[in-house]
Design a protein around this motif. Sequence first.
Motif, PDB file in Angstrom:
ATOM      1  N   ASP A  72     -10.393  -6.059 -12.898  1.00  0.00           N
ATOM      2  CA  ASP A  72     -10.063  -4.699 -12.482  1.00  0.00           C
ATOM      3  C   ASP A  72      -8.763  -4.296 -13.165  1.00  0.00           C
ATOM      4  N   PRO A  73      -8.810  -3.392 -14.152  1.00  0.00           N
ATOM      5  CA  PRO A  73      -7.579  -3.001 -14.843  1.00  0.00           C
ATOM      6  C   PRO A  73      -6.501  -2.448 -13.915  1.00  0.00           C
ATOM      7  N   LEU A  74      -6.896  -1.831 -12.801  1.00  0.00           N
ATOM      8  CA  LEU A  74      -5.896  -1.279 -11.879  1.00  0.00           C
ATOM      9  C   LEU A  74      -5.062  -2.378 -11.230  1.00  0.00           C
ATOM     10  N   PHE A  75      -5.647  -3.559 -11.069  1.00  0.00           N
ATOM     11  CA  PHE A  75      -4.884  -4.706 -10.566  1.00  0.00           C
ATOM     12  C   PHE A  75      -3.784  -5.074 -11.563  1.00  0.00           C
ATOM     13  N   HIS A  76      -4.127  -5.134 -12.842  1.00  0.00           N
ATOM     14  CA  HIS A  76      -3.153  -5.495 -13.877  1.00  0.00           C
ATOM     15  C   HIS A  76      -2.115  -4.396 -14.084  1.00  0.00           C
ATOM     16  N   ALA A  77      -2.485  -3.167 -13.751  1.00  0.00           N
ATOM     17  CA  ALA A  77      -1.537  -2.048 -13.863  1.00  0.00           C
ATOM     18  C   ALA A  77      -0.547  -2.021 -12.696  1.00  0.00           C
ATOM     19  N   GLY A  78      -0.763  -2.867 -11.683  1.00  0.00           N
ATOM     20  CA  GLY A  78       0.144  -2.907 -10.533  1.00  0.00           C
ATOM     21  C   GLY A  78      -0.126  -1.836  -9.508  1.00  0.00           C
ATOM     22  N   CYS A  79      -1.373  -1.330  -9.457  1.00  0.00           N
ATOM     23  CA  CYS A  79      -1.707  -0.289  -8.469  1.00  0.00           C
ATOM     24  C   CYS A  79      -1.892  -0.863  -7.067  1.00  0.00           C
ATOM     25  N   TYR A  80      -2.094  -2.169  -6.975  1.00  0.00           N
ATOM     26  CA  TYR A  80      -2.205  -2.816  -5.670  1.00  0.00           C
ATOM     27  C   TYR A  80      -1.920  -4.298  -5.809  1.00  0.00           C
ATOM     28  N   TYR A  81      -1.692  -4.943  -4.667  1.00  0.00           N
ATOM     29  CA  TYR A  81      -1.454  -6.381  -4.611  1.00  0.00           C
ATOM     30  C   TYR A  81      -2.449  -6.980  -3.628  1.00  0.00           C
ATOM     31  N   VAL A  82      -3.067  -8.074  -4.015  1.00  0.00           N
ATOM     32  CA  VAL A  82      -4.007  -8.752  -3.121  1.00  0.00           C
ATOM     33  C   VAL A  82      -3.186  -9.624  -2.184  1.00  0.00           C
ATOM     34  N   GLN A  83      -3.165  -9.261  -0.898  1.00  0.00           N
ATOM     35  CA  GLN A  83      -2.285  -9.943   0.050  1.00  0.00           C
ATOM     36  C   GLN A  83      -2.996 -10.188   1.364  1.00  0.00           C
ATOM     37  N   GLU A  84      -2.771 -11.347   1.894  1.00  0.00           N
ATOM     38  CA  GLU A  84      -3.326 -11.720   3.195  1.00  0.00           C
ATOM     39  C   GLU A  84      -2.794 -10.748   4.253  1.00  0.00           C
ATOM     40  N   ALA A  85      -3.677 -10.247   5.116  1.00  0.00           N
ATOM     41  CA  ALA A  85      -3.326  -9.131   6.013  1.00  0.00           C
ATOM     42  C   ALA A  85      -2.236  -9.486   7.017  1.00  0.00           C
ATOM     43  N   SER A  86      -2.284 -10.686   7.583  1.00  0.00           N
ATOM     44  CA  SER A  86      -1.282 -11.041   8.597  1.00  0.00           C
ATOM     45  C   SER A  86       0.132 -10.953   8.036  1.00  0.00           C
ATOM     46  N   SER A  87       0.311 -11.386   6.793  1.00  0.00           N
ATOM     47  CA  SER A  87       1.661 -11.403   6.216  1.00  0.00           C
ATOM     48  C   SER A  87       2.221 -10.001   6.010  1.00  0.00           C
ATOM     49  N   MET A  88       1.351  -8.983   6.056  1.00  0.00           N
ATOM     50  CA  MET A  88       1.837  -7.603   5.955  1.00  0.00           C
ATOM     51  C   MET A  88       2.598  -7.162   7.203  1.00  0.00           C
ATOM     52  N   PHE A  89       2.595  -7.994   8.250  1.00  0.00           N
ATOM     53  CA  PHE A  89       3.369  -7.687   9.455  1.00  0.00           C
ATOM     54  C   PHE A  89       4.865  -7.594   9.139  1.00  0.00           C
ATOM     55  N   ILE A  90       5.292  -8.223   8.053  1.00  0.00           N
ATOM     56  CA  ILE A  90       6.692  -8.119   7.636  1.00  0.00           C
ATOM     57  C   ILE A  90       7.074  -6.658   7.408  1.00  0.00           C
ATOM     58  N   ASP A  91       6.132  -5.859   6.933  1.00  0.00           N
ATOM     59  CA  ASP A  91       6.376  -4.424   6.743  1.00  0.00           C
ATOM     60  C   ASP A  91       6.691  -3.761   8.075  1.00  0.00           C
ATOM     61  N   HIS A  92       5.943  -4.117   9.116  1.00  0.00           N
ATOM     62  CA  HIS A  92       6.164  -3.553  10.453  1.00  0.00           C
ATOM     63  C   HIS A  92       7.559  -3.919  10.970  1.00  0.00           C
ATOM     64  N   ILE A  93       7.947  -5.168  10.785  1.00  0.00           N
ATOM     65  CA  ILE A  93       9.279  -5.604  11.228  1.00  0.00           C
ATOM     66  C   ILE A  93      10.363  -4.848  10.463  1.00  0.00           C
ATOM     67  N   PHE A  94      10.226  -4.822   9.140  1.00  0.00           N
ATOM     68  CA  PHE A  94      11.257  -4.198   8.308  1.00  0.00           C
ATOM     69  C   PHE A  94      11.440  -2.727   8.671  1.00  0.00           C
ATOM     70  N   LYS A  95      10.347  -2.010   8.832  1.00  0.00           N
ATOM     71  CA  LYS A  95      10.461  -0.580   9.106  1.00  0.00           C
ATOM     72  C   LYS A  95      11.004  -0.315  10.507  1.00  0.00           C
ATOM     73  N   ASN A  96      10.769  -1.226  11.438  1.00  0.00           N
ATOM     74  CA  ASN A  96      11.328  -1.055  12.779  1.00  0.00           C
ATOM     75  C   ASN A  96      12.838  -1.260  12.804  1.00  0.00           C
ATOM     76  N   ILE A  97      13.334  -2.224  12.043  1.00  0.00           N
ATOM     77  CA  ILE A  97      14.790  -2.434  12.066  1.00  0.00           C
ATOM     78  C   ILE A  97      15.522  -1.408  11.200  1.00  0.00           C
ATOM     79  N   ARG A  98      14.771  -0.671  10.355  1.00  0.00           N
ATOM     80  CA  ARG A  98      15.399   0.322   9.480  1.00  0.00           C
ATOM     81  C   ARG A  98      15.180   1.754   9.941  1.00  0.00           C
ATOM     82  N   GLN A  99      14.453   1.966  11.040  1.00  0.00           N
ATOM     83  CA  GLN A  99      13.997   3.320  11.360  1.00  0.00           C
ATOM     84  C   GLN A  99      15.134   4.295  11.649  1.00  0.00           C
ATOM     85  N   ASN A 100      16.254   3.832  12.154  1.00  0.00           N
ATOM     86  CA  ASN A 100      17.365   4.737  12.461  1.00  0.00           C
ATOM     87  C   ASN A 100      18.568   4.506  11.556  1.00  0.00           C
TER      88      ASN A 100
END
Length: 460
Positions: A72-100
């Motif tokens: 998939d050329p879009l993968f090589h172009a950096g349009c997305y990253y193949v990532q295990e879903a649970s580890s994306m919880f780091i996004d939830h933590i980061f955005k909660n501590i940065r929200q204000n």
Amino acid sequence: MNEQQFPHNFLSLLSAENGFDEESFIKAHQLNDAPTAIRVNPFKPSAQKTDQQVPWCADGFYLNTRPSFTFDPLFHAGCYYVQEASSMFIDHIFKNIRQNDAEPVKVLDLCAAPGGKSTLLNSAIGPADLLLANEIIKTRVPVLTDNLSRWGQANVIVSNNDPKDIGRLKSFFDIMLVDAPCSGSGMFRKDPQAMNEWSEANVELCHQRQERILADVLPALKEDGYLIYSTCSYSQQENEDILDWLCQEFEMESIRMPIYKEWGIVETKSPLQKAWGYRFYPGQVKGEGLFAACLKKKTNTGELGTFKNNMQQKISSKEIDQVKTYINNPDNFYYFKVNDDWLAINREHKETLNILQRHLYLKKSGVRVGKLMGKDLIPDHELALSTIINKDAVLQTELNHDQAIQYLRRDNIDINTTEKGWSLMNFEGHALGWAKLLPNRINNYYPKEIRIFSQAPGKD
């Protein structure tokens, strides 16, 4: 997979954990099919087909089937990253501590390779923020650098240092992610080989290593800064016991995260300090095993001494003007040289870069633009994939899927063009890299070390 196939004593230890459902856990591992998820790059929007959203990450999506990402050329172009879903919880933590908090932050990802959590953090920060993605193991640094280059941002530095080296940067970072090396039980479904390596003795060794890593690096976290701690282990010794140790030895304060019952995440408390933690069990969440927690540092461990940078390069303003031609909003960046290569980083990070250059072994800083040869720039692959490139200043050649795969394999490319010179090779408007268009041929400059080696599915 049945109960007997798990390591000896593994399930009996896990069954003592609150919220653990043994039946659904075993059933999830019997199915053998781990869900496939991707996280899209917000800086490179594409017509990527996605299905169900990962509930704790706005950029994360589950796919109904696992495609061949290699082709998939879009993968090589950096349009997305193949990532295990649970580890994306780091996004939830980061955005909660940065929200204000609107103040710029310096963020450290300590154990960063292959780059999933680094690209996630890079998506969550702004140009005035800086990410230092560090990898302790030298052989894992190239894949980290490649993945961050694909992501395309200039506010990133990659280093290859021991936690002790970074710990000398007293009170330097506002947020620190330590995705600690662990016994790997959370990856049993994805990597059955991990079962053969699991033992209670190895869990204890990992616990000791995690304490050592954290003790070495924590001086670099500011007072009132945040530590995000995570593992892909289910063992209490590597998770809740580490939280107790952090609260006791370093007087850290546990931060509770908002979660929804329908997410299936198990909220835990550590035995002694009642620090909040979050466990992900296959069968209860649509993802693999993960433990994550967030703590706030309440002590001051000193400040990094100031120094005068007497090693500023003397560089030609004429050359800088040449380089600027290739950059969008060029005055927003600081330009510098490493050997013959020109690089650009967000202007706000000039002094931070000088400090890190003095203290750490840096492998990537901002975006590598290229080399000047007289009046011409020999452009670097990082520039092609970056979001700071001025596309109006360069030729662009749009490729279809077959041509894009030819390009990514470093094969000869079958296109007809009368253009001459350096050209971005694009797929669906997203750059894959450079080629030089000549009157009778096309020279393919896709980097040899990351080219596609395998055959496409269905090909001989």
